[in-house]
Design a protein around this motif. Structure first.
Motif, mmCIF file in Angstrom:
data_model
loop_
_atom_site.group_PDB
_atom_site.id
_atom_site.type_symbol
_atom_site.label_atom_id
_atom_site.label_comp_id
_atom_site.label_asym_id
_atom_site.label_seq_id
_atom_site.Cartn_x
_atom_site.Cartn_y
_atom_site.Cartn_z
ATOM 1 N N ASN A 1 -71.983 6.117 80.980
ATOM 2 C CA ASN A 1 -72.429 7.429 81.440
ATOM 3 C C ASN A 1 -71.315 8.472 81.423
ATOM 4 N N ASN A 2 -70.086 8.030 81.121
ATOM 5 C CA ASN A 2 -68.947 8.957 81.172
ATOM 6 C C ASN A 2 -68.011 8.762 79.967
ATOM 7 N N THR A 3 -68.592 8.485 78.818
ATOM 8 C CA THR A 3 -67.762 8.210 77.636
ATOM 9 C C THR A 3 -66.880 9.400 77.253
ATOM 10 N N GLY A 4 -67.380 10.595 77.423
ATOM 11 C CA GLY A 4 -66.588 11.781 77.078
ATOM 12 C C GLY A 4 -65.345 11.915 77.940
ATOM 13 N N ALA A 5 -65.513 11.683 79.248
ATOM 14 C CA ALA A 5 -64.374 11.790 80.162
ATOM 15 C C ALA A 5 -63.334 10.715 79.868
ATOM 16 N N VAL A 6 -63.799 9.494 79.572
ATOM 17 C CA VAL A 6 -62.854 8.411 79.256
ATOM 18 C C VAL A 6 -62.127 8.713 77.939
#
Length: 420
Positions: free
Chosen positions: A89-94
C-alpha cells in the motif's frame, strides 16, 4: 679484493625496499555489501517511509545482463504477510526512501521501483553500464571489479544471469547463471555467445583486454622493488670469491649435496609438501632437489659449466613441469592454479641455480645478459601467477641463498681453470 661491506649492500637494499613497500601500503577497505536494497537496508527504507518495524525473512539478488551491457537488477525481500501488505500500500514511499541509497553491485540509472509479489517486496532498477560488449559478441561484466576487496553477499543468493543465449566463459563455464552465496571477488565475468572454440578464444581476448591495465600496474609494483634488490645483489655477489675461503670443487659439491638432502628431508618431515604445491613447501623442496642434483654432479667430478647448468637450472625446471602435471591430475578442479604454483616453484628454484652458473663463469659473458638471466625468473613468475608478493619475498630470501650458490659455482670455475 672487493670491500667486505659489498656483501651487505643487498641486505640493506632489501630492508629499504621492504620499508618503502610497507610504509606505502594502506589497509585494504572491507568488502562492500552486494545488495544495498536487501535485508537491513530494506528494513531501514520502510522505517524511513513511515512504516512499521518489518523483518526481512530472506532475500536474493538477481542481475539480468543484456547484450548491450545494461542490466536489470531485481532484489527480492521475503516479508511476513502483514508487513508485505503495508509495503504493497506504500510502494511509492518505500521507493522514494530507497532512491538515494547506495544500491551495491550496479548503480541505479533511473527510478527505483517497488512492488509486492506473494508477500515478497521486489525492488527493481536498471544499470546501463553494468557490463560492455567486446570482441566477437562477448559481454564483459566489469561492475564486480569496481571494489578492490570484493563483495559480501548479504543475501541468501546473488545470481548473475547471462544475456540471451550466452554462457559463462570465465566462471562455472558453460552455465547461463553464475551464483554466489558468501563472497564475490573483485573480478571480471565474461559471457560468450556460444560453447565453441571461437567463442572461447574471443572471451579470452576480451578478458585479457579488460585486465591488462590492472595487470601491468600490479606487475610494476611487484617487479620494481624485486628487480631493484636483484640489481644490487647481482653486483654484490661478484665479491663473494674474494671474501670466502678457497674450497675445492669436490668438497663444495659434497657440502651442497648434503645440505640439499637435509633441507629436502626437513621440508617433507614437517608436512609442508602437498600436491597443491603451495610456495612454502614447494619452493624450498625444489631448491633442495636442485642442490642435490648440482652438488652430486660436482661431487662426482663434473666441472663443465653446461652440465652444471643442466643440473642446477634444468633439473628444478623439469621438476616444476612434472609437478605441474601431477598436481593437475591430482586436483583437476583447481588444475590451473596448481600448475601455476608448481611451475613457479620450479622457476624460483632454478633462479638459485643461475647464481651457481654465474659463479662458475664469473669472468665471461655480457653483464646485461647475465643480469637478464637473474631477472628472468621474477618476470616469469608474474607471467605465470600474476603480480604477487611472493616475488619480493623470494628476492629477499635470495639475499642469503644467492651468495652461497655463487660461491659454490665459483669453486667449480676455479677447479676447471686449474685443470686446464
Amino acid at each position: 679484493m672487493a670491500p667486505r661491506h659489498t656483501l651487505a649492500l643487498p641486505a640493506v637494499a632489501a630492508v629499504v625496499v621492504l620499508a618503502l613497500v610497507a610504509g606505502g601500503a594502506t589497509a585494504a577497505p572491507p568488502p562492500e555489501d552486494a545488495c544495498g536494497v536487501c535485508d537491513s537496508y530494506f528494513e531501514s527504507a520502510v522505517a524511513d517511509a513511515g512504516g512499521p518495524d518489518v523483518a526481512v525473512e530472506q532475500s536474493r539478488l538477481d542481475v539480468h545482463v543484456r547484450e548491450n551491457g545494461s542490466a536489470r537488477v531485481l532484489a527480492r525481500n521475503e516479508l511476513a504477510p502483514g508487513d508485505a501488505a503495508w509495503v504493497a500500500n506504500n510502494t511509492g514511499a518505500v521507493a522514494d526512501a530507497l532512491a538515494p541509497v547506495d544500491t551495491g553491485v550496479g548503480d541505479a540509472d533511473g527510478p527505483v521501483s517497488v512492488r509486492v509479489v506473494d508477500d515478497a517486496a521486489v525492488v527493481e532498477y536498471t544499470d546501463s553500464g553494468f557490463a560492455y560488449r567486446s570482441f566477437g559478441g562477448v559481454v564483459v561484466v566489469d561492475a564486480l571489479a569496481e571494489t578492490p576487496t570484493g563483495w559480501t553477499v548479504n543475501a541468501e543468493l546473488f545470481a548473475l544471469h547471462a544475456p540471451g543465449t550466452h554462457v559463462a566463459a570465465s566462471h562455472d563455464r558453460g552455465v547461463s547463471v553464475v551464483e554466489w552465496t558468501d563472497h564475490a571477488d573483485d573480478d571480471y565475468v565474461t559471457f560468450a555467445p556460444g560453447h565453441g572454440p571461437a567463442s572461447a578464444a574471443a572471451a579470452r581476448l576480451a578478458l585479457v583486454a579488460a585486465t591488462a591495465p590492472a595487470f601491468l600496474r600490479g606487475a610494476a609494483m611487484a617487479l620494481g622493488p624485486a628487480l631493484a634488490v636483484l640489481a644490487v645483489l647481482f653486483r654484490a655477489v661478484g665479491a663473494v670469491p674474494d671474501l670466502t675461503p678457497d674450497v675445492d670443487a669436490q668438497t663444495a659439491g659434497t657440502v651442497v649435496l648434503g645440505a640439499g638432502a637435509l633441507v629436502a628431508g626437513a621440508v617433507v618431515a614437517t608436512g609442508q609438501v602437498s600436491l597443491y604445491f603451495m610456495a612454502a613447501g614447494a619452493v624450498p623442496l625444489f631448491t633442495a632437489i636442485a642442490a642435490v642434483a648440482a652438488g652430486g654432479a660436482v661431487h662426482l667430478g663434473v666441472r663443465d659449466t653446461t652440465r652444471l647448468a643442466a643440473a642446477a637450472v634444468g633439473v628444478p625446471l623439469s621438476v616444476g613441469v612434472l609437478a605441474a602435471f601431477v598436481g593437475a591430475f591430482a586436483h583437476p578442479a583447481v588444475a590451473g592454479w596448481t600448475m601455476g604454483r608448481a611451475l613457479t616453484a620450479g622457476v624460483l628454484a632454478a633462479q638459485v641455480g643461475v647464481f651457481a652458473v654465474l659463479g662458475a663463469t664469473r669472468d665471461s659473458g655480457s653483464g646485461w645478459l647475465r643480469f637478464a638471466a637473474v631477472a628472468a625468473p621474477a618476470v616469469a613468475v608474474v607471467a605465470l601467477v600474476g603480480p604477487t608478493v611472493l616475488v619480493l619475498a623470494w628476492t629477499v630470501a635470495l639475499v642469503v641463498v644467492a651468495p652461497l650458490s655463487y660461491a659454490f659455482g665459483a669453486s667449480v670455475g676455479r677447479s676447471r681453470l686449474r685443470s686446464v
